[in-house]
Scaffold this motif. Structure first.
Motif, PDB file in Angstrom:
ATOM      1  N   MET A   1       0.523  -1.408   0.258  1.00  0.00           N
ATOM      2  CA  MET A   1       0.345   0.320  -0.003  1.00  0.00           C
ATOM      3  C   MET A   1       0.562   0.830  -0.004  1.00  0.00           C
ATOM      4  O   MET A   1       2.079   1.476   0.777  1.00  0.00           O
ATOM      5  CB  MET A   1      -0.564   0.014   1.383  1.00  0.00           C
ATOM      6  N   ASP A   2       0.715   2.533  -0.975  1.00  0.00           N
ATOM      7  CA  ASP A   2       1.152   3.397  -1.073  1.00  0.00           C
ATOM      8  C   ASP A   2       0.584   4.562  -0.350  1.00  0.00           C
ATOM      9  O   ASP A   2      -0.123   4.601   0.126  1.00  0.00           O
ATOM     10  CB  ASP A   2       1.334   3.893  -2.393  1.00  0.00           C
ATOM     11  N   SER A   3       1.351   5.520   0.386  1.00  0.00           N
ATOM     12  CA  SER A   3       0.865   6.783   1.689  1.00  0.00           C
ATOM     13  C   SER A   3      -0.822   7.493   0.661  1.00  0.00           C
ATOM     14  O   SER A   3      -1.171   7.470   1.812  1.00  0.00           O
ATOM     15  CB  SER A   3       2.457   7.945   1.531  1.00  0.00           C
TER      16      SER A   3
ATOM     17  N   ARG B   1      -6.409   7.953   1.747  1.00  0.00           N
ATOM     18  CA  ARG B   1      -7.554   8.012   0.680  1.00  0.00           C
ATOM     19  C   ARG B   1      -8.392   6.917   1.605  1.00  0.00           C
ATOM     20  O   ARG B   1     -10.096   7.074   2.047  1.00  0.00           O
ATOM     21  CB  ARG B   1      -7.679   7.079  -0.593  1.00  0.00           C
ATOM     22  N   LEU B   2      -8.370   5.778   1.735  1.00  0.00           N
ATOM     23  CA  LEU B   2      -8.772   4.428   2.672  1.00  0.00           C
ATOM     24  C   LEU B   2      -8.599   4.568   4.243  1.00  0.00           C
ATOM     25  O   LEU B   2      -9.990   5.098   4.878  1.00  0.00           O
ATOM     26  CB  LEU B   2      -8.095   3.403   2.684  1.00  0.00           C
TER      27      LEU B   2
ATOM     28  N   SER C   1     -12.650   7.074   7.370  1.00  0.00           N
ATOM     29  CA  SER C   1     -13.500   6.760   9.013  1.00  0.00           C
ATOM     30  C   SER C   1     -12.881   7.781   9.528  1.00  0.00           C
ATOM     31  O   SER C   1     -14.135   8.096  10.827  1.00  0.00           O
ATOM     32  CB  SER C   1     -12.790   5.223   9.696  1.00  0.00           C
ATOM     33  N   ALA C   2     -13.033   9.568   8.716  1.00  0.00           N
ATOM     34  CA  ALA C   2     -12.812  10.786   9.374  1.00  0.00           C
ATOM     35  C   ALA C   2     -14.782  10.657   9.698  1.00  0.00           C
ATOM     36  O   ALA C   2     -15.246  10.633   8.704  1.00  0.00           O
ATOM     37  CB  ALA C   2     -12.096  11.472   8.511  1.00  0.00           C
TER      38      ALA C   2
ATOM     39  N   VAL D   1      -1.929  11.697  11.040  1.00  0.00           N
ATOM     40  CA  VAL D   1      -1.239  12.920  10.229  1.00  0.00           C
ATOM     41  C   VAL D   1      -2.041  12.361   8.668  1.00  0.00           C
ATOM     42  O   VAL D   1      -2.189  13.614   8.331  1.00  0.00           O
ATOM     43  CB  VAL D   1      -0.174  11.654  10.121  1.00  0.00           C
ATOM     44  N   ALA D   2      -2.449  11.493   8.615  1.00  0.00           N
ATOM     45  CA  ALA D   2      -4.076  11.335   7.079  1.00  0.00           C
ATOM     46  C   ALA D   2      -5.071  12.627   7.023  1.00  0.00           C
ATOM     47  O   ALA D   2      -4.961  12.967   6.408  1.00  0.00           O
ATOM     48  CB  ALA D   2      -4.817  10.289   7.086  1.00  0.00           C
ATOM     49  N   LEU D   3      -5.109  12.728   7.931  1.00  0.00           N
ATOM     50  CA  LEU D   3      -6.336  13.490   8.334  1.00  0.00           C
ATOM     51  C   LEU D   3      -6.209  15.478   7.991  1.00  0.00           C
ATOM     52  O   LEU D   3      -6.415  15.839   7.792  1.00  0.00           O
ATOM     53  CB  LEU D   3      -7.703  13.171  10.110  1.00  0.00           C
ATOM     54  N   ALA D   4      -5.015  15.461   9.194  1.00  0.00           N
ATOM     55  CA  ALA D   4      -3.822  16.626   9.151  1.00  0.00           C
ATOM     56  C   ALA D   4      -3.788  17.171   7.712  1.00  0.00           C
ATOM     57  O   ALA D   4      -3.903  18.077   6.771  1.00  0.00           O
ATOM     58  CB  ALA D   4      -2.854  16.759   9.601  1.00  0.00           C
TER      59      ALA D   4
END
Ligand SMILES: [Mg+2]
Length: 108
Positions: free
Chosen positions: A1-3, A8-9, A13-14, A68-71
């Motif tokens: 899986m890439d970043s 995206r995944l 769940s946000a 981090v993904a959310l930010a």
């Protein structure tokens, strides 16, 4: 899986309906909380006689990544761009790898 796929995944769940400020604050507080959980797991190993719990540390790193993904999303950034920018900064700072001398005498 890439970043970027992870980002995206993870964002599936946000929470929905949050403002940019909500998402940034959620990310900031979440990062602090999850970093604390990660450090607490290490503290138990270092000072409470627990064996190092690699599975727990891995799960907490995942929790940190989620925030981090959310930010990144709140700032309209792709995680891959943030990662590339960080590597470019480190290459400029330590062109031959880390050295205490370069760390002590950084320009920035
Ligand atoms: Mg956690």
């Amino acid at each position: 899986m890439d970043s970027d796929e992870y980002q995206r995944l993870a964002l599936r769940s946000a929470p929905a309906g949050h403002t940019e400020q909500d998402r940034l604050l959620n990310a900031a507080l979440g990062l602090c909380g999850e970093a604390g959980e990660w450090a607490d797991t290490l503290k138990k190993h270092a000072f409470h006689g627990h064996p190092i719990d690699r599975a727990a540390l891995s799960k907490e790193l995942g929790d940190i990544l989620w925030y981090v993904a959310l930010a990144c999303d709140a700032l309209d950034l792709q995680m891959s761009d943030v990662m590339a920018e960080n590597i470019a900064k480190l290459r400029a700072r330590y062109p031959d790898g880390f050295s205490p001398e370069r760390s002590l005498h950084r320009a920035e």
